[in-house]
Every structure is written in structure tokens, then in C-alpha cells.
Design an enzyme around this catalytic site. Structure first.
Site, PDB file in Angstrom:
ATOM      1  N   ARG A   1       0.854  -1.181   0.000  1.00  0.00           N
ATOM      2  CA  ARG A   1       0.000   0.000   0.000  1.00  0.00           C
ATOM      3  C   ARG A   1       0.896   1.239   0.000  1.00  0.00           C
ATOM      4  O   ARG A   1       2.101   1.153   0.238  1.00  0.00           O
ATOM      5  CB  ARG A   1      -0.895   0.000   1.231  1.00  0.00           C
ATOM      6  CG  ARG A   1      -1.897  -1.132   1.285  1.00  0.00           C
ATOM      7  CD  ARG A   1      -2.507  -1.234   2.674  1.00  0.00           C
ATOM      8  NE  ARG A   1      -3.090   0.020   3.103  1.00  0.00           N
ATOM      9  CZ  ARG A   1      -3.236   0.407   4.366  1.00  0.00           C
ATOM     10  NH1 ARG A   1      -2.826  -0.375   5.355  1.00  0.00           N
ATOM     11  NH2 ARG A   1      -3.785   1.567   4.662  1.00  0.00           N
TER      12      ARG A   1
ATOM     13  N   LYS B   1      -2.050  -8.184  10.741  1.00  0.00           N
ATOM     14  CA  LYS B   1      -3.380  -8.090  11.352  1.00  0.00           C
ATOM     15  C   LYS B   1      -4.453  -7.784  10.310  1.00  0.00           C
ATOM     16  O   LYS B   1      -5.643  -7.991  10.569  1.00  0.00           O
ATOM     17  CB  LYS B   1      -3.403  -7.046  12.458  1.00  0.00           C
ATOM     18  CG  LYS B   1      -3.286  -5.606  11.998  1.00  0.00           C
ATOM     19  CD  LYS B   1      -3.427  -4.660  13.179  1.00  0.00           C
ATOM     20  CE  LYS B   1      -3.371  -3.206  12.744  1.00  0.00           C
ATOM     21  NZ  LYS B   1      -3.544  -2.277  13.883  1.00  0.00           N
ATOM     22  N   ASP B   2      -4.058  -7.301   9.122  1.00  0.00           N
ATOM     23  CA  ASP B   2      -5.020  -6.994   8.057  1.00  0.00           C
ATOM     24  C   ASP B   2      -5.294  -8.188   7.151  1.00  0.00           C
ATOM     25  O   ASP B   2      -6.208  -8.142   6.333  1.00  0.00           O
ATOM     26  CB  ASP B   2      -4.499  -5.844   7.173  1.00  0.00           C
ATOM     27  CG  ASP B   2      -4.393  -4.523   7.916  1.00  0.00           C
ATOM     28  OD1 ASP B   2      -5.175  -4.321   8.866  1.00  0.00           O
ATOM     29  OD2 ASP B   2      -3.533  -3.702   7.542  1.00  0.00           O
TER      30      ASP B   2
ATOM     31  N   ARG C   1     -12.895  -4.024  17.910  1.00  0.00           N
ATOM     32  CA  ARG C   1     -12.198  -4.646  19.038  1.00  0.00           C
ATOM     33  C   ARG C   1     -11.841  -3.602  20.088  1.00  0.00           C
ATOM     34  O   ARG C   1     -12.055  -3.801  21.296  1.00  0.00           O
ATOM     35  CB  ARG C   1     -10.931  -5.354  18.520  1.00  0.00           C
ATOM     36  CG  ARG C   1      -9.993  -5.875  19.603  1.00  0.00           C
ATOM     37  CD  ARG C   1      -8.714  -6.401  18.955  1.00  0.00           C
ATOM     38  NE  ARG C   1      -8.108  -5.416  18.085  1.00  0.00           N
ATOM     39  CZ  ARG C   1      -7.326  -4.428  18.501  1.00  0.00           C
ATOM     40  NH1 ARG C   1      -7.056  -4.299  19.785  1.00  0.00           N
ATOM     41  NH2 ARG C   1      -6.799  -3.581  17.643  1.00  0.00           N
ATOM     42  N   ARG C   2     -11.316  -2.471  19.650  1.00  0.00           N
ATOM     43  CA  ARG C   2     -10.957  -1.410  20.591  1.00  0.00           C
ATOM     44  C   ARG C   2     -12.196  -0.773  21.203  1.00  0.00           C
ATOM     45  O   ARG C   2     -12.234  -0.503  22.415  1.00  0.00           O
ATOM     46  CB  ARG C   2     -10.113  -0.347  19.876  1.00  0.00           C
ATOM     47  CG  ARG C   2      -8.698  -0.817  19.552  1.00  0.00           C
ATOM     48  CD  ARG C   2      -7.963   0.185  18.682  1.00  0.00           C
ATOM     49  NE  ARG C   2      -6.589  -0.242  18.427  1.00  0.00           N
ATOM     50  CZ  ARG C   2      -5.914   0.040  17.315  1.00  0.00           C
ATOM     51  NH1 ARG C   2      -6.490   0.739  16.348  1.00  0.00           N
ATOM     52  NH2 ARG C   2      -4.671  -0.384  17.168  1.00  0.00           N
TER      53      ARG C   2
ATOM     54  N   ARG D   1     -10.706   7.382  11.222  1.00  0.00           N
ATOM     55  CA  ARG D   1     -10.008   6.702  10.143  1.00  0.00           C
ATOM     56  C   ARG D   1      -8.840   7.572   9.690  1.00  0.00           C
ATOM     57  O   ARG D   1      -8.615   8.657  10.180  1.00  0.00           O
ATOM     58  CB  ARG D   1     -10.956   6.469   8.947  1.00  0.00           C
ATOM     59  CG  ARG D   1     -12.037   5.425   9.141  1.00  0.00           C
ATOM     60  CD  ARG D   1     -11.540   3.994   9.028  1.00  0.00           C
ATOM     61  NE  ARG D   1     -10.724   3.748   7.851  1.00  0.00           N
ATOM     62  CZ  ARG D   1     -11.203   3.476   6.643  1.00  0.00           C
ATOM     63  NH1 ARG D   1     -12.506   3.428   6.448  1.00  0.00           N
ATOM     64  NH2 ARG D   1     -10.383   3.231   5.636  1.00  0.00           N
ATOM     65  N   GLY D   2      -8.099   7.063   8.719  1.00  0.00           N
ATOM     66  CA  GLY D   2      -6.953   7.799   8.203  1.00  0.00           C
ATOM     67  C   GLY D   2      -5.661   7.105   8.567  1.00  0.00           C
ATOM     68  O   GLY D   2      -5.640   6.184   9.385  1.00  0.00           O
TER      69      GLY D   2
ATOM     70  N   THR E   1      -2.096  11.056  10.382  1.00  0.00           N
ATOM     71  CA  THR E   1      -3.337  11.828  10.353  1.00  0.00           C
ATOM     72  C   THR E   1      -4.121  11.640  11.646  1.00  0.00           C
ATOM     73  O   THR E   1      -4.649  12.602  12.224  1.00  0.00           O
ATOM     74  CB  THR E   1      -4.214  11.411   9.160  1.00  0.00           C
ATOM     75  OG1 THR E   1      -3.519  11.715   7.947  1.00  0.00           O
ATOM     76  CG2 THR E   1      -5.548  12.139   9.171  1.00  0.00           C
ATOM     77  N   ARG E   2      -4.202  10.404  12.132  1.00  0.00           N
ATOM     78  CA  ARG E   2      -4.942  10.153  13.368  1.00  0.00           C
ATOM     79  C   ARG E   2      -4.277  10.844  14.558  1.00  0.00           C
ATOM     80  O   ARG E   2      -4.953  11.417  15.417  1.00  0.00           O
ATOM     81  CB  ARG E   2      -5.062   8.643  13.605  1.00  0.00           C
ATOM     82  CG  ARG E   2      -6.134   7.996  12.743  1.00  0.00           C
ATOM     83  CD  ARG E   2      -6.245   6.521  13.007  1.00  0.00           C
ATOM     84  NE  ARG E   2      -5.251   5.764  12.265  1.00  0.00           N
ATOM     85  CZ  ARG E   2      -4.955   4.499  12.504  1.00  0.00           C
ATOM     86  NH1 ARG E   2      -5.536   3.846  13.496  1.00  0.00           N
ATOM     87  NH2 ARG E   2      -4.067   3.863  11.764  1.00  0.00           N
TER      88      ARG E   2
ATOM     89  N   CYS F   1     -10.984  -9.858  10.083  1.00  0.00           N
ATOM     90  CA  CYS F   1     -10.016  -8.909  10.617  1.00  0.00           C
ATOM     91  C   CYS F   1     -10.688  -7.767  11.390  1.00  0.00           C
ATOM     92  O   CYS F   1     -10.045  -7.100  12.185  1.00  0.00           O
ATOM     93  CB  CYS F   1      -9.174  -8.331   9.477  1.00  0.00           C
ATOM     94  SG  CYS F   1      -8.274  -9.566   8.534  1.00  0.00           S
TER      95      CYS F   1
END
Length: 308
Positions: free
Chosen positions: A10, A80-81, A130-131, A148-149, A153-154, A243
């Protein structure tokens, strides 16, 4: 192998860091490689939480398609993805040494150093089911805000207080890899907020019949990390969770005698119920520990919490 090994990744800063790390590790083993950036659905659709999107493999499907088509030789994933069931003809060739999988709390107020220290009504950002579930279990008085982001950014949204954000939960490994560890207010005990299966690990996926790529990646395999993630992914597979499911997993060391122990967790989305179980890992069959922990969780009612 003719020409450099093509690594599909990515285009986010974290994904590129990870792919560059793999490229450098291959170079130390005498293997040339180059990056091929591929845009995924998860990168394109950032206006909604991932659990609201239909399907799975939001950050992996397009990369796997390029791998099957021969446009790339290796898919570099955040493990994890990656769904637990891989497409026909593809396989996980190597799991490099894993980073600390623990969750990290990022806060706008530098004086806050724990979830317990957050004031009632504090807005906490995350789009991970999950969080969300685990935060609600610990602190039902906090307000969860979709976030998101990419990682920078987060962090920036929290520090600038955008959308009223006061805090966020992120993977500590991603913050460290992007040299953003200075923004970590607290590293959370995995038994308080348990990470996602495979968090902190990379997964290097290849075509099963590509012996040359498999051979090139062999020096990058870390046996302990591979054992840990096999147990965690075994749990996820046995619970039939994707996931984005509220399934958590963590491998810790046994108190006595050495060896590893798998902890698994399923939490109701409203935080009303949280189930945790554990089992020792047989390193000759790590996925078996995942199946065992899944069985213990199902006996407590995990299937109902997962909507099975």
C-alpha cells in the site's frame, strides 16, 4: 531470479516504511528488490468505519490480485489486516521479527497517562470494533468517536482536537516505526486492552509455486514471531472472525518454566460482557492453542457475542 524482486505494498507512510524495511533486509541477504505501490479499497473508502463496508480483505485484496497476476512477487502486509484464509495458490512465506504488539494511548492533554485518567465524557477516537468494545468494557462513561486515516493523520487529529477528540488508541508498533513514539501517553497492558491477532507483525505472501521467492524470503523468517502469530490467527480462524471482528489475542510468556501462552478475548460491542481465556502453546502446533482457546471462549458464550 531475473531482475529485482517486486514487493507489492500500500502507499501509506506506514506501509511504505514496512516495505522499505523488507527491501533493506533482502538487500542484506544479497537480494535486490523494488517497491510496487498498489491502492486498496481500504485506502480509497475512508469516509466510513471499516466494519460498515461489505466484504473483507480491505487492505489486502488488490495486492493479492497483483500477486496472483504476476505483477508482483511478494505482497507485504500488516499481518493483522490479512484474512486467515488465503486465496488458492497463495501462501505466507515468512513472518519477520515482530515488534511489540501492545496498544498505545495518544492524548491531547500531555498530563493524561492512562485510560483510567481520562475524564468522564472524554472523546476517544477509533474505528476498530475490538478497541471500541474493550474501551466500553473498561470505561462506559467515555464517548467513542469514529477515527479513520493513516497513522500520522490520526495522531494529528488528536493533537489538534479535531472533532472534539481528546484521545485515541493506536498500535504502538506503527507509532514507533514512523518515529511518532513521542506522542504515546501510555503503553497499555495487553491484558487490559488486548491487541488484534497478528498486531505488530509483517506477513510476506507469495505464490505457492514460486520457489525462488520463497527461498529469497527464508532468511527473514523469525521462528518465535511466526509461532506467536500462528497461534493468534488459529484463534481467529477457529472463531470464524474476520479482521474487523471484536476478537483480540496476545501471546505472553508463562510465569514458570518458560514457553509461551496464548490469551484470547471476545467482548460484547456495548462493553457489557468480556470473555477471556488462555492456553499454553505447543511450538510444534501453535495453531492448536488457537483452537483450544477458541473452544474455551465458545464455552463461555463467545459465538453469541460474535453473532454466530
Amino acid at each position: 531470479m531475473t531482475g529485482p524482486l517486486k514487493l507489492g505494498t500500500r502507499g501509506s507512510r506506514l506501509a511504505l516504511w514496512q516495505a522499505e524495511w523488507v527491501k533493506a533486509a533482502l538487500a542484506r541477504a544479497g537480494v535486490a528488490a523494488e517497491l510496487v505501490i498498489i491502492k486498496t479499497r481500504g485506502d480509497a473508502e475512508v469516509d466510513r468505519p471499516l466494519h460498515e463496508l461489505e466484504g473483507k480483505g480491505f487492505f489486502t485484496k488488490e495486492i493479492e490480485e497483483a500477486l496472483r497476476d504476476g505483477r508482483i512477487d511478494v505482497a507485504v502486509h500488516s499481518l493483522k489486516d490479512l484474512p486467515t484464509t488465503l486465496p488458492t495458490g497463495l501462501m505466507l512465506a515468512a513472518v519477520p521479527k515482530r515488534a511489540d504488539p501492545a496498544e498505545a494511548l495518544v492524548t491531547r492533554d500531555a498530563g493524561i497517562t492512562s485510560i483510567a485518567g481520562l475524564a468522564a465524557g472524554t472523546k476517544v477516537g477509533t474505528s476498530s470494533l475490538r478497541r471500541v468494545a474493550q474501551i466500553r468494557y473498561l470505561r462506559a462513561d467515555l464517548e467513542i468517536v469514529p477515527l479513520r486515516g493513516n497513522v500520522p493523520t490520526r495522531v494529528r487529529k488528536v493533537k489538534e482536537g479535531r472533532d472534539g477528540l481528546d484521545a485515541a488508541l493506536l498500535a504502538g508498533a506503527g507509532l514507533e516505526r514512523l518515529e511518532l513514539a513521542g506522542h504515546i501517553a501510555a503503553r497499555l497492558d495487553p491484558l487490559d486492552v488486548m491487541p488484534a491477532p497478528g498486531q505488530g507483525a509483517l506477513g510476506l505472501e507469495v505464490r505457492a509455486d514460486d520457489r525462488k521467492a520463497r527461498g529469497a524470503l527464508a532468511p527473514l523468517e523469525d521462528a518465535a514471531s511466526a509461532c506467536q502469530v500462528a497461534a493468534e490467527r488459529g484463534l481467529l480462524a477457529a472463531l470464524e472472525g474476520g479482521c474487523q471482528a471484536p476478537v483480540a489475542a496476545w501471546v505472553g510468556m508463562r510465569d514458570a518454566g518458560g514457553g509461551m501462552r496464548l490469551f484470547g478475548r471476545v467482548t460484547a460491542q456495548d462493553g457489557s460482557v468480556q470473555l477471556t481465556a488462555s492456553a499454553d502453546i505447543d511450538e510444534s502446533n501453535p495453531a492448536g492453542a488457537g483452537v483450544a482457546v477458541a473452544g474455551l471462549l465458545k464455552a463461555q458464550g463467545a459465538s453469541r457475542l460474535l453473532g454466530r
